[in-house]
Design a protein around this motif. Structure first.
Motif, PDB file in Angstrom:
ATOM      1  N   SER A 181       2.947   8.408   2.011  1.00  0.00           N
ATOM      2  CA  SER A 181       3.025   7.270   1.684  1.00  0.00           C
ATOM      3  C   SER A 181       2.675   6.019   2.329  1.00  0.00           C
ATOM      4  O   SER A 181       2.107   5.291   2.777  1.00  0.00           O
ATOM      5  N   VAL A 182       4.247   6.058   3.150  1.00  0.00           N
ATOM      6  CA  VAL A 182       5.261   5.082   3.832  1.00  0.00           C
ATOM      7  C   VAL A 182       4.030   5.758   5.271  1.00  0.00           C
ATOM      8  O   VAL A 182       3.584   4.105   6.101  1.00  0.00           O
ATOM      9  N   MET A 183       3.495   5.958   5.833  1.00  0.00           N
ATOM     10  CA  MET A 183       2.961   6.457   6.885  1.00  0.00           C
ATOM     11  C   MET A 183       1.430   5.694   7.048  1.00  0.00           C
ATOM     12  O   MET A 183       0.857   5.684   7.428  1.00  0.00           O
ATOM     13  N   TRP A 201       0.685  -1.430   0.135  1.00  0.00           N
ATOM     14  CA  TRP A 201       0.008  -0.155  -0.036  1.00  0.00           C
ATOM     15  C   TRP A 201       0.704   1.293   0.349  1.00  0.00           C
ATOM     16  O   TRP A 201       0.536   1.820  -0.507  1.00  0.00           O
ATOM     17  N   SER A 202       1.633   0.727   0.618  1.00  0.00           N
ATOM     18  CA  SER A 202       2.980   2.538   0.778  1.00  0.00           C
ATOM     19  C   SER A 202       3.426   2.777  -0.374  1.00  0.00           C
ATOM     20  O   SER A 202       3.517   3.840  -1.411  1.00  0.00           O
ATOM     21  N   VAL A 203       3.570   1.498  -1.728  1.00  0.00           N
ATOM     22  CA  VAL A 203       4.254   1.696  -2.392  1.00  0.00           C
ATOM     23  C   VAL A 203       2.674   1.660  -3.591  1.00  0.00           C
ATOM     24  O   VAL A 203       3.411   2.886  -4.575  1.00  0.00           O
ATOM     25  N   MET A 204       1.994   1.779  -3.810  1.00  0.00           N
ATOM     26  CA  MET A 204       0.844   2.588  -4.282  1.00  0.00           C
ATOM     27  C   MET A 204       1.049   3.774  -4.369  1.00  0.00           C
ATOM     28  O   MET A 204       0.193   4.434  -4.986  1.00  0.00           O
ATOM     29  N   TYR A 205       0.407   4.529  -3.043  1.00  0.00           N
ATOM     30  CA  TYR A 205       0.335   6.259  -2.172  1.00  0.00           C
ATOM     31  C   TYR A 205       1.771   6.465  -3.200  1.00  0.00           C
ATOM     32  O   TYR A 205       1.145   7.635  -4.118  1.00  0.00           O
ATOM     33  N   ILE A 206       2.708   5.849  -3.110  1.00  0.00           N
ATOM     34  CA  ILE A 206       3.963   6.637  -4.055  1.00  0.00           C
ATOM     35  C   ILE A 206       3.889   6.850  -5.427  1.00  0.00           C
ATOM     36  O   ILE A 206       4.144   7.698  -5.777  1.00  0.00           O
ATOM     37  N   PHE A 207       3.234   5.943  -5.797  1.00  0.00           N
ATOM     38  CA  PHE A 207       3.114   6.074  -7.410  1.00  0.00           C
ATOM     39  C   PHE A 207       1.452   6.102  -8.124  1.00  0.00           C
ATOM     40  O   PHE A 207       1.523   6.575  -9.303  1.00  0.00           O
ATOM     41  N   THR A 208       0.774   6.731  -7.121  1.00  0.00           N
ATOM     42  CA  THR A 208      -0.074   8.210  -6.846  1.00  0.00           C
ATOM     43  C   THR A 208       0.144   9.678  -6.834  1.00  0.00           C
ATOM     44  O   THR A 208       0.052   9.476  -5.590  1.00  0.00           O
TER      45      THR A 208
END
Length: 539
Positions: free
Chosen positions: A96-98, A27-34
């Motif tokens: 995003s990581v948070m 989910w962190s990666v998804m938020y980073i790439f959004t």
């Protein structure tokens, strides 16, 4: 003799931690790439613009003034306060990581209150609950937005974390909360109070039902009295007071009261909203009704309502009211379903009713956990594809003089079903995101995303353009004539764009299009796009 197994981690617990950790990372990666869209962009521009922090609508030091205004005119949720502040001052990857960590914390806390974590000899059951959340909860409803993560994932994790603190209030770690006679105890008290206040004001649809559940338990256990209150430990009283103060802040917000009273158009009639958004709660209500009608099971129902499961059942039913009046299909049922899931699991106790062989349980637990993680890794891959295109689109917009960018963007409607609509690509008709982009890049003109094939067009002689999708249907039409029958809003409002709606009948089917007017080289043109709804979208 020293017990060598004392500090050994149980394999079931270790597997659950691995699965939850992998989901948090995915989910962190998804938020980073959004890249920020919608509310994310608008909240970001409160404190920053593209040229740096402090250049937004408010300086960092003026944030309290902004938040006071937000409390008066919008709502008092600490979820929005945390979103607007962190996105304004922290790098996107860190926020995003948070959010990924909050997702993992939510999973573990739900498992904890289902009595499935630690997961000794309950690894299969824990993975079943993980699977229910991962595959059957409404993640499709805009959870690609960081603000939605704050308002639903964080707003689940923080109150559940507060309940965990309450449960552990008398342990040596927390027993000195409330004492100010030492630096350590004083600092701990401040941290706990702030946490409980933020947990209380995180989202009214999450915390008011918890208050109802607490009141219910106090009534059935006949502990509604000053003596009962005084009988609580000092640390527990302080946590409850701080939490209730936070609930009061969010509930008494003039903005949230005005929103509740404001006339609005719901996505569906109230009972369809409930059916679509909170099926788990309906399952709980059905089980309670059947138990009430059967004489042999009324004792079980009575025991459930007066025990831990009853607390969660009351929370789930009260949270259902927010679904019925909220008007939104999907995420409005998030809290009700979380509470219903815990209530059903505690009441039904499937881990005690059904026994699965150790080998079979290990295989099925592994399959569910790996499938949940693999699904999110696939989502990350599609998110990265959109991130590459979106980043280029924004770079071209930042450098443009008129906002016209000719670039082909991917369509999230082409994604496979198993992506569950968790990936959202930027769309030309998304007025709210375009308003945020204009604010973020400090532009006087909106972004107009045209097909790449028009990059070398002589607009002074332009007449007509159409691009077709793989099925041969018009995907983009651009002309100097506005489609007859298009309805434009009377007032563009603070968003500032006139995006029209075109509706026509074609036999038994209905044609619905967005119509976007724009200016190019002194000419007024119109771009028509088909209505491509996400799950739960309305025209």
């Amino acid at each position: 003799m020293h017990n060598s197994n004392r500090h050994r981690v149980d394999m079931s617990t270790a597997w659950v931690i691995f699965v939850v950790g992998a989901l948090a990372a995915a989910w962190s990666v998804m938020y980073i790439f959004t890249l920020p869209q919608g509310d994310d962009l608008v909240y970001t521009t409160i404190l920053r613009q593209a040229d740096g922090i402090g250049n937004g609508a408010y300086s960092v030091w003026e944030f309290p003034r902004y938040w006071a205004r937000h409390w008066v005119f919008t709502n008092g949720r600490s979820a929005n306060m945390l979103a607007s502040f962190t996105m304004g001052v922290l790098p996107h990857w860190l926020v995003s990581v948070m959010c990924g960590i909050a997702t993992g914390a939510m999973y573990l806390l739900v498992l904890y209150f289902c009595r499935l974590f630690p997961s000794v000899r309950r690894g299969f059951a824990a993975n079943v609950v993980i699977g229910v959340i991962a595959f059957f909860f409404p993640w499709w409803d805009s959870f690609s937005l960081i603000d939605v993560s704050y308002n639903y994932v964080w707003a689940t994790a923080l109150p559940l974390g507060m309940l965990l603190l309450l449960r552990r209030a008398d342990t040596p770690l927390l027993a000195d909360v409330g004492r100010m006679d030492g630096v350590g105890a004083g600092l701990k008290t401040v941290v706990v109070v702030i946490f409980c206040v933020l947990a209380g004001m995180v989202h009214e649809a999450a915390t008011l039902p918890l208050c109802a559940g607490m009141l219910w338990m106090a009534c059935v256990r006949r502990s509604v009295s000053f003596a009962a209150w005084r009988g609580l430990s000092r640390s527990r009283r302080i946590m409850l007071v701080a939490f209730l103060a936070g609930v009061a802040v969010v509930v008494l917000s003039p903005g949230i009261i005005m929103r509740a009273l404001r006339e609005k158009t719901p996505d569906d009639v109230w009972w369809l909203l409930v059916v679509k958004s909170a099926p788990l709660t309906l399952l709980l209500l059905l089980a309670m009704l059947v138990s009430a009608l059967r004489k042999s099971s009324r004792g079980s129902l009575r025991a459930m309502l007066t025990g831990d499961a009853g607390f969660w059942a009351v929370c789930a039913v009260v949270a259902l009211l927010f679904v019925a009046v909220g008007g939104i299909v999907g995420r409005s049922g998030w809290f009700s379903q979380v509470y219903a899931l815990i209530a059903l699991w505690l009441w039904w106790t499937p881990g005690e009713r059904y026994h699965v062989g150790r080998a079979s349980a290990a295989v099925m637990a592994s399959a569910i956990g790996l499938l949940a993680v693999a699904q999110m890794i696939g989502v990350d891959i599609y998110s990265h594809k959109g991130w590459e295109a979106d980043r280029k689109l924004r770079e071209l917009y930042a450098a443009s003089s008129d906002g016209i960018v000719c670039l082909d963007m991917p369509d999230d409607n082409d994604l496979p079903f198993w992506a569950f609509s968790r990936v959202r690509y930027l769309r030309p008709e998304d007025d709210y995101t375009h308003y945020g982009l204009r604010m973020y890049y400090d532009k006087n003109h909106p972004l107009i995303n045209l097909p790449a094939a028009l990059g070398e067009t002589d607009w002074t002689a332009f007449d007509y353009f159409v691009a077709y999708d793989s099925a041969g249907h018009p995907e983009v039409e651009i002309s100097a004539a506005c489609p007859a029958g298009t309805v434009f809003p009377d007032d563009p409002g603070w968003v500032g764009r006139h995006v029209g709606r075109f509706t026509a009948s074609d036999g038994d089917s209905l044609i619905r299009k967005w119509v976007i007017p724009f200016e190019k080289d002194g000419r007024r043109l119109f771009m028509a796009l088909p209505f491509r709804p996400h799950w739960g979208d309305r025209f």
